[in-house]
Motif scaffolding. Structure first.
Motif, PDB file in Angstrom:
ATOM      1  N   GLN A   7      10.634   2.584   0.707  1.00 46.27           N
ATOM      2  CA  GLN A   7      12.858   1.826   1.275  1.00 46.27           C
ATOM      3  C   GLN A   7      13.128   1.524   3.041  1.00 46.27           C
ATOM      4  O   GLN A   7      13.340   0.947   3.150  1.00 46.27           O
ATOM      5  N   ALA A   8      12.141   2.345   3.922  1.00 42.96           N
ATOM      6  CA  ALA A   8      12.441   2.686   4.763  1.00 42.96           C
ATOM      7  C   ALA A   8      11.713   1.115   6.113  1.00 42.96           C
ATOM      8  O   ALA A   8      12.058   0.495   5.991  1.00 42.96           O
ATOM      9  N   VAL A   9      10.492   1.304   4.751  1.00 48.84           N
ATOM     10  CA  VAL A   9       9.694  -0.336   5.521  1.00 48.84           C
ATOM     11  C   VAL A   9      10.824  -0.705   4.482  1.00 48.84           C
ATOM     12  O   VAL A   9      11.056  -2.643   6.121  1.00 48.84           O
ATOM     13  N   GLY A  10      11.717  -1.289   3.991  1.00 51.44           N
ATOM     14  CA  GLY A  10      11.951  -2.290   3.464  1.00 51.44           C
ATOM     15  C   GLY A  10      13.741  -2.633   4.638  1.00 51.44           C
ATOM     16  O   GLY A  10      14.049  -3.530   5.093  1.00 51.44           O
ATOM     17  N   GLU A  18       0.913  -0.749   0.194  1.00 51.58           N
ATOM     18  CA  GLU A  18       0.174   0.000   0.316  1.00 51.58           C
ATOM     19  C   GLU A  18       0.835   1.291  -0.086  1.00 51.58           C
ATOM     20  O   GLU A  18       0.606   2.471  -0.174  1.00 51.58           O
ATOM     21  N   ILE A  19       2.358   0.930  -0.090  1.00 46.57           N
ATOM     22  CA  ILE A  19       3.483   2.276  -0.162  1.00 46.57           C
ATOM     23  C   ILE A  19       3.408   3.222  -0.963  1.00 46.57           C
ATOM     24  O   ILE A  19       3.170   1.637  -1.879  1.00 46.57           O
ATOM     25  N   LYS A  20       3.151   4.316  -1.176  1.00 45.47           N
ATOM     26  CA  LYS A  20       2.670   5.075  -2.669  1.00 45.47           C
ATOM     27  C   LYS A  20       4.031   5.670  -2.756  1.00 45.47           C
ATOM     28  O   LYS A  20       4.623   6.084  -4.088  1.00 45.47           O
ATOM     29  N   THR A  21       5.349   6.167  -1.701  1.00 45.78           N
ATOM     30  CA  THR A  21       6.215   6.608  -2.406  1.00 45.78           C
ATOM     31  C   THR A  21       7.657   6.046  -1.578  1.00 45.78           C
ATOM     32  O   THR A  21       7.497   5.092  -1.347  1.00 45.78           O
TER      33      THR A  21
END
Length: 237
Positions: free
Chosen positions: A91-94, A83-86
């Motif tokens: 990258q942060a979630v990764g 659901e991430i758009k940016t």
């Protein structure tokens, strides 16, 4: 007086025998204590191993709880990534997922180490349990044997004590007090033989006039050196 001297000699022999029996009995009690101490040590070692296993098991469960938490975090983060758009959020979630996976791997390794240690200790516990069972069986047999010896000695002590009481009833109270005090002062020997001009209790020379008095046996004579009651013993043959 001669009769009293004979009774004192008998009393000394009985008391000496009782002392020997009690010393042997004391030695047996010491051996029984050693047997019990050996069992206590073996049981304490086994209890310590079980305590270590319990502690490791608890630590393993805590690690497993942490592992489940991290695995849930990874799954949740992977779901959120859809659901991430940016790109920045992606990258942060990764990075969060990578960090969680690294922690997961570390937790899994720690869990494996705990399992291996528990298995190692469990094998040691099994071996020590078998040894303890064998030791308990052997100790029980040894304990019964020693206790039988203790009981046999006590039977002899009781018999000698009965003989002693029969003699002491025939002796004056003042004489018994003197005898008892001398035993306390002279390492259990209140009576000494006199032979060839010497006191065999302290190996000191006796005055000739005192030694001559012993032949009459009409009074209690004490050694002037060690104060033991003297009983004349002539050389045989």
């Amino acid at each position: 007086m001669k009769k009293k001297l004979e009774m004192l000699e008998q009393l000394q022999e009985i008391d000496t025998q009782i002392d020997v029996l009690k010393k042997a009995q004391s030695g047996l009690h010491a051996e029984l204590n050693v047997i019990e101490q050996g069992l206590d040590v073996a049981r304490e070692e086994l209890a310590e191993l079980n305590t270590q296993v319990a502690q490791l098991t608890e630590e393993k469960q805590e690690l497993e709880t942490g592992l489940i938490t991290e695995q849930d975090n990874i799954q949740r983060s992977e779901t959120n990534m859809k659901e991430i758009k940016t790109n920045k959020e992606f990258q942060a979630v990764g990075r969060e997922i990578a960090s969680a996976r690294k922690l997961t791997a570390e937790l899994e390794e720690q869990i494996l180490q705990k399992v291996a240690k528990v298995d190692e200790l469990s094998a040691e516990i099994a071996a020590k349990s078998a040894l303890l069972a064998e030791l308990e069986q052997n100790s029980s047999q040894r304990r019964d044997e020693k206790q039988s010896e203790v009981n046999a000695l006590q039977k002899d002590i009781d018999a000698d004590t009965a003989r002693r009481e029969a003699i002491t009833k025939e002796l004056p109270v003042t004489l018994m007090k003197r005898y008892t005090k001398l035993r306390q002062q002279r390492s259990g020997q209140a009576v000494a033989f006199a032979r060839d001009g010497y006191c065999l209790g302290c190996n000191m020379n006796l005055p000739p006039q005192l030694f001559n008095t012993l032949y009459r046996a009409d009074e209690l004579i004490s050694c002037p050196h060690c104060q033991r009651v003297l009983i004349l013993k002539l050389n045989q043959g």
